[in-house]
Design an enzyme around this catalytic site. Sequence first.
Site, PDB file in Angstrom:
ATOM      1  N   MET A  28       7.642  -0.553  43.723  1.00 48.12           N
ATOM      2  CA  MET A  28       6.414  -1.018  43.055  1.00 48.12           C
ATOM      3  C   MET A  28       6.565  -2.467  42.583  1.00 48.12           C
ATOM      4  SD  MET A  28       4.786   1.793  40.538  1.00 48.12           S
ATOM      5  CE  MET A  28       6.049   2.998  40.368  1.00 48.12           C
ATOM      6  N   LYS A  78      23.850  -3.183  43.176  1.00 51.97           N
ATOM      7  CA  LYS A  78      23.887  -3.570  41.759  1.00 51.97           C
ATOM      8  C   LYS A  78      25.293  -3.889  41.242  1.00 51.97           C
ATOM      9  CE  LYS A  78      19.863  -1.665  39.504  1.00 51.97           C
ATOM     10  NZ  LYS A  78      19.323  -0.632  38.609  1.00 51.97           N
ATOM     11  N   ASN A  99      20.760  -6.244  37.761  1.00 47.98           N
ATOM     12  CA  ASN A  99      19.503  -5.972  38.493  1.00 47.98           C
ATOM     13  C   ASN A  99      18.634  -7.229  38.625  1.00 47.98           C
ATOM     14  OD1 ASN A  99      18.275  -6.240  35.955  1.00 47.98           O
ATOM     15  ND2 ASN A  99      16.819  -4.608  36.356  1.00 47.98           N
ATOM     16  N   GLY A 138      23.127  11.990  31.473  1.00 45.25           N
ATOM     17  CA  GLY A 138      23.341  11.103  32.618  1.00 45.25           C
ATOM     18  C   GLY A 138      24.460  10.116  32.385  1.00 45.25           C
ATOM     19  N   ALA A 139      25.138   9.749  33.478  1.00 45.81           N
ATOM     20  CA  ALA A 139      26.221   8.771  33.420  1.00 45.81           C
ATOM     21  C   ALA A 139      26.170   7.870  34.651  1.00 45.81           C
ATOM     22  CB  ALA A 139      27.562   9.483  33.328  1.00 45.81           C
ATOM     23  N   GLY A 141      23.659   4.860  36.930  1.00 41.75           N
ATOM     24  CA  GLY A 141      23.230   3.491  36.670  1.00 41.75           C
ATOM     25  C   GLY A 141      22.227   3.369  35.533  1.00 41.75           C
ATOM     26  N   TYR A 241       9.890   8.186  37.023  1.00 37.77           N
ATOM     27  CA  TYR A 241       8.452   7.862  37.039  1.00 37.77           C
ATOM     28  C   TYR A 241       7.753   8.352  38.309  1.00 37.77           C
ATOM     29  CZ  TYR A 241      10.326   3.780  39.526  1.00 37.77           C
ATOM     30  OH  TYR A 241      11.004   2.971  40.389  1.00 37.77           O
ATOM     31  N   GLY A 262       9.178   7.270  32.664  1.00 39.72           N
ATOM     32  CA  GLY A 262       9.937   6.071  33.033  1.00 39.72           C
ATOM     33  C   GLY A 262       9.103   4.846  33.364  1.00 39.72           C
ATOM     34  N   GLN A 269      11.486  -3.683  32.266  1.00 40.72           N
ATOM     35  CA  GLN A 269      12.616  -4.333  32.961  1.00 40.72           C
ATOM     36  C   GLN A 269      12.082  -5.436  33.861  1.00 40.72           C
ATOM     37  OE1 GLN A 269      13.474  -4.245  36.428  1.00 40.72           O
ATOM     38  NE2 GLN A 269      11.680  -3.008  36.913  1.00 40.72           N
TER      39      GLN A 269
END
Length: 292
Positions: A28, A78, A99, A138-139, A141, A241, A262, A269
Amino acid sequence: MGSIPVTERVTGHTELIGLIAKPIRHSMSPTMHNEAFKKLGLDYVYVVFEVDNETLEDTVKGLRAMGVRGWNVSMPNKVAITQYLDELTPAAQIIGAVNTVVNNNGVLTGTITDGTGAMKALEEAGVDYKGKIMTVFGAGGAATAIQVQAALDGVSEIRIFNRKDEFYANGEATVQKLTERTNCKVTIGDLADLDAVRASIDSSDILIDATSCGMKPIEDVTPVPDKSFLRPDLFVMDVVYAPRETKFLSWAKEVGCPHCNGMGMMLWQGAEAFKIWTGEDMPTDFIKEIIF
Ligand code: NAD
């Protein structure tokens, strides 16, 4: 580019901003940035390039040599791109990933705006996170970017839970780095230890699901087995998202938790990267009308 013909929109003065990742055609970001450039009358164009680790070094050399103003970086580049840049911001150094790159007269600086994007999304949702306790699933990115920024931004305690997969060691490394460099108390546990997960959530102010659970194609997967883990005064964020509402987020809604998906993280960002490249504030209300 809306109703403006490309022959008028793109001239000899137009500056390029890129996005290098693979796969990436679904992104997007081109819509978001090109609409914002057009709205503000900025002479930039944002284009996606399918680049992986094989072609990354040559790509960075080329972008630098051509004087391209900047670019976004997504998977699988990344982490790998950090070795080809001149400078990294503190958050990018701690995370070891980037990023966003800006090219200032040939000096390439890498930063990461995913974490600041998430914190801005929390602020926008009215969450006062300073001094608060956060449980983060979560662990990978997205999770790491959020955990590092949350610790830098004054969250007092972060409890990470991840399943015992290839990302667990990364979570342990995050605990070590944040313990060494910040005053935030950071711990990690197994997402399968449901008693520990429940106890953590019960004494947390904020719960963030930063795993891929609920994202296409694992729409039916949730990080915890049922909605009894949630309570109405817990703020819940899901970084996914697509879809806009995961099964987990629908539980948060049913329980009455204030919540967000999200999209805010994605928007903010991008807005921070936009500011770094152009010096201008992205017209975020306008962009929300287009992409939310
Ligand atoms: P990643 O591959 O780096 O990490 C994946 C994480 O999900 C790991 O912690 C892994 O253990 C966990 N996981 C995967 N399958 C699981 C399962 N079945 N049960 C429990 N845990 C599971 O991915 P990432 O880049 O961190 O992305 C994670 C999610 O965040 C994706 O859905 C992505 O779309 C989203 N994301 C959103 C934004 C945004 O701006 N909103 C930015 C980046 C990523």
